[in-house]
Design a protein around this motif. Structure first.
Motif, PDB file in Angstrom:
ATOM      1  N   UNK A  23       0.806  -1.217   0.000  1.00 47.03           N
ATOM      2  CA  UNK A  23       0.000   0.000   0.000  1.00 47.03           C
ATOM      3  C   UNK A  23       0.842   1.272   0.000  1.00 47.03           C
ATOM      4  N   UNK A  24       2.164   1.106  -0.098  1.00 50.41           N
ATOM      5  CA  UNK A  24       3.075   2.249  -0.145  1.00 50.41           C
ATOM      6  C   UNK A  24       3.531   2.469  -1.583  1.00 50.41           C
ATOM      7  N   UNK A  25       3.291   3.627  -2.114  1.00 50.66           N
ATOM      8  CA  UNK A  25       3.781   3.977  -3.454  1.00 50.66           C
ATOM      9  C   UNK A  25       5.236   4.443  -3.367  1.00 50.66           C
ATOM     10  N   UNK A  26       6.044   4.018  -4.331  1.00 53.68           N
ATOM     11  CA  UNK A  26       7.448   4.422  -4.390  1.00 53.68           C
ATOM     12  C   UNK A  26       8.161   4.122  -3.070  1.00 53.68           C
ATOM     13  N   UNK A  27       7.859   2.942  -2.510  1.00 53.86           N
ATOM     14  CA  UNK A  27       8.419   2.573  -1.220  1.00 53.86           C
ATOM     15  C   UNK A  27       9.906   2.314  -1.228  1.00 53.86           C
ATOM     16  N   UNK A  28      10.483   2.058  -2.409  1.00 48.19           N
ATOM     17  CA  UNK A  28      11.932   1.862  -2.516  1.00 48.19           C
ATOM     18  C   UNK A  28      12.640   3.097  -3.054  1.00 48.19           C
ATOM     19  N   UNK A  29      11.889   4.180  -3.232  1.00 46.08           N
ATOM     20  CA  UNK A  29      12.441   5.477  -3.626  1.00 46.08           C
ATOM     21  C   UNK A  29      13.189   5.426  -4.957  1.00 46.08           C
ATOM     22  N   UNK A 146      -1.370   6.627   1.342  1.00 43.80           N
ATOM     23  CA  UNK A 146      -1.481   5.212   1.005  1.00 43.80           C
ATOM     24  C   UNK A 146      -2.306   5.003  -0.255  1.00 43.80           C
ATOM     25  N   UNK A 147      -2.167   3.838  -0.860  1.00 38.73           N
ATOM     26  CA  UNK A 147      -2.939   3.493  -2.056  1.00 38.73           C
ATOM     27  C   UNK A 147      -4.425   3.494  -1.741  1.00 38.73           C
TER      28      UNK A 147
END
Length: 420
Positions: A23-29, A146-147
């Motif tokens: 549910x995290x967008x661009x969680x790996x940056x 969150x998404x």
């Protein structure tokens, strides 16, 4: 926000790979607006795609595309490769400068060392000298939408990877995650939010330049749509101690001691719902030592089914005479034993996945025993046991030191305590 569950219950989910939607967008940056060329000097509303700065604190962005202060692996705070992909961020979790509350901005840039000795200072933006800096309880946070909103009474797993920067002045605890229904903004200081999950051990994982994973589960009230990461506790409630910088040159040590910050890299943030069918298959047998509070260690005994897994003690694999490596966890273990002279310790060794016999596990147990004896724990308080039917039971972390690849492995020894 959180329905708290016990440490033993929490551990059911620690090592489990949830396969639901992140549910995290661009969680790996990996996504960015422009390739960074310097640590962040000014607050901006366009930090990274899907991420904002909720306070005037200024987190930094690192990427392989950069050749300057925020490059990979070398950067102004040390040397490290991303845990995932090409990018990661850095946060100040604690700032205790040995100066007055307000000083000239030219003398103290808030995001890191003023003049690193191993990175070129070309193209560095000149700081705004009219500004004053760093009130007490200075913090840096990142925030995202969150998404989808979190569902009521649903169990979720939050995880992220973090690493202590080599040029951090301090090691500290209290890194955590908070969820809110609306975005949180504040000019400066500690955000007035109660985190649903945070690292509450005496200190954070504290071997510089190595990625470790934090994971926890929590149950929601429902409707939360924004997530914020950082330290949500004031200085008075944050434990810290000096980072080991003895191997660095004198000029760099002087700069690090001047900065007076705790600095951690962050990567690979994931938030996923836990399915009911997944809960049934998880084993509560091994509890990560790093997630235990001090009083809970007394519950890890030979009459119980639980083990404390040394998840932050590393060994070379396939090397004769290997010795345990850990800046903090071995210290806390021996300190606990010194404070409880009525307890003995049972060391349980695991086989690495490439090992076909118990030679390696026995060598690691012997090295652990020798270390404990050197620290004043008598041989009569130490028992050894090898798990011949178990391979290493948690993820292995690959890390780099000064650009040279090496592979160490953790989670190869678990401990239980017994009454003498």
């Amino acid at each position: 926000m959180r329905v708290y569950i016990s440490i033993l219950s929490f551990t059911l989910f620690f090592g489990f790979a949830v396969t639901g939607q992140n549910l995290i967008r661009n969680g790996s940056f990996e996504k960015y607006y422009v390739c960074p060329d310097n640590y962040t000097v000014e607050h901006t509303k366009r930090f990274l795609p899907e991420w904002v700065m909720p306070t005037k604190g200024t987190p930094d962005y690192f990427n392989r595309c950069s050749k300057e202060m925020v490059g990979v692996p070398q950067n102004f705070m040390g040397s490290i490769f991303p845990a995932e992909g090409d990018g990661f961020i850095g946060l100040v979790l604690l700032d205790t400068p040995d100066v007055k509350e307000e000083i000239d901005y030219r003398d103290y840039v808030h995001s890191g060392p003023l003049a690193p000795v191993n990175i070129t200072n070309a193209n560095i933006k000149k700081p705004d000298t009219k500004r004053k800096v760093k009130p007490i309880n200075y913090r840096e946070y990142i925030q995202t939408q969150l998404v989808t909103p979190l569902q009521p009474n649903q169990l979720y797993r939050i995880s992220f990877k973090y690493a202590l920067a080599q040029h951090s002045t301090f090691v500290s605890n209290r890194l955590g995650i908070a969820f809110t229904e609306s975005p949180i903004t504040r000019k400066d200081g500690v955000l007035p939010i109660k985190p649903v999950a945070f690292i509450d051990t005496a200190v954070l994982y504290c071997t510089p330049g190595i990625w470790a994973e934090f994971a926890d589960t929590f149950r929601t009230r429902g409707g939360e749509l924004f997530m914020t990461l950082g330290n949500f506790f004031p200085d008075s409630q944050t434990a810290y101690f000096p980072n080991d910088i003895g191997s660095l040159n004198t000029t760099l040590q002087r700069t690090i001691l001047t900065n007076q910050v705790t600095y951690y890299y962050i990567d690979d943030i994931r938030l996923e719902p836990v399915k009911k069918e997944d809960v049934k298959v998880l084993s509560p047998r091994f509890i990560p030592f790093s997630m235990l509070k001090r009083h809970e260690l007394l519950e890890i005994d030979t009459l119980c089914r639980y083990y404390a897994l040394l998840d932050e003690v590393y060994f070379d694999i396939g090397q004769p005479g290997t010795k345990p490596r850990s800046l903090c966890q071995l210290y806390w273990l021996t300190n606990f034993l010194a404070q409880n002279p009525n307890l003995g310790i049972e060391l349980n060794g695991f086989l690495h996945e490439v090992e076909n016999d118990t030679v390696g596990a026995s060598s690691r147990l012997k090295a652990m025993m020798e270390y404990l004896q050197e620290m004043g724990i008598s041989s009569g308080r130490i028992r050894l046991r090898t798990f011949e039917d178990y391979k290493s039971i948690s993820p292995k972390y690959r890390f780099y030191r000064e650009g040279l690849p090496c592979v160490f492995y953790s989670s190869l020894v678990a401990v239980r305590f017994f009454t003498i």
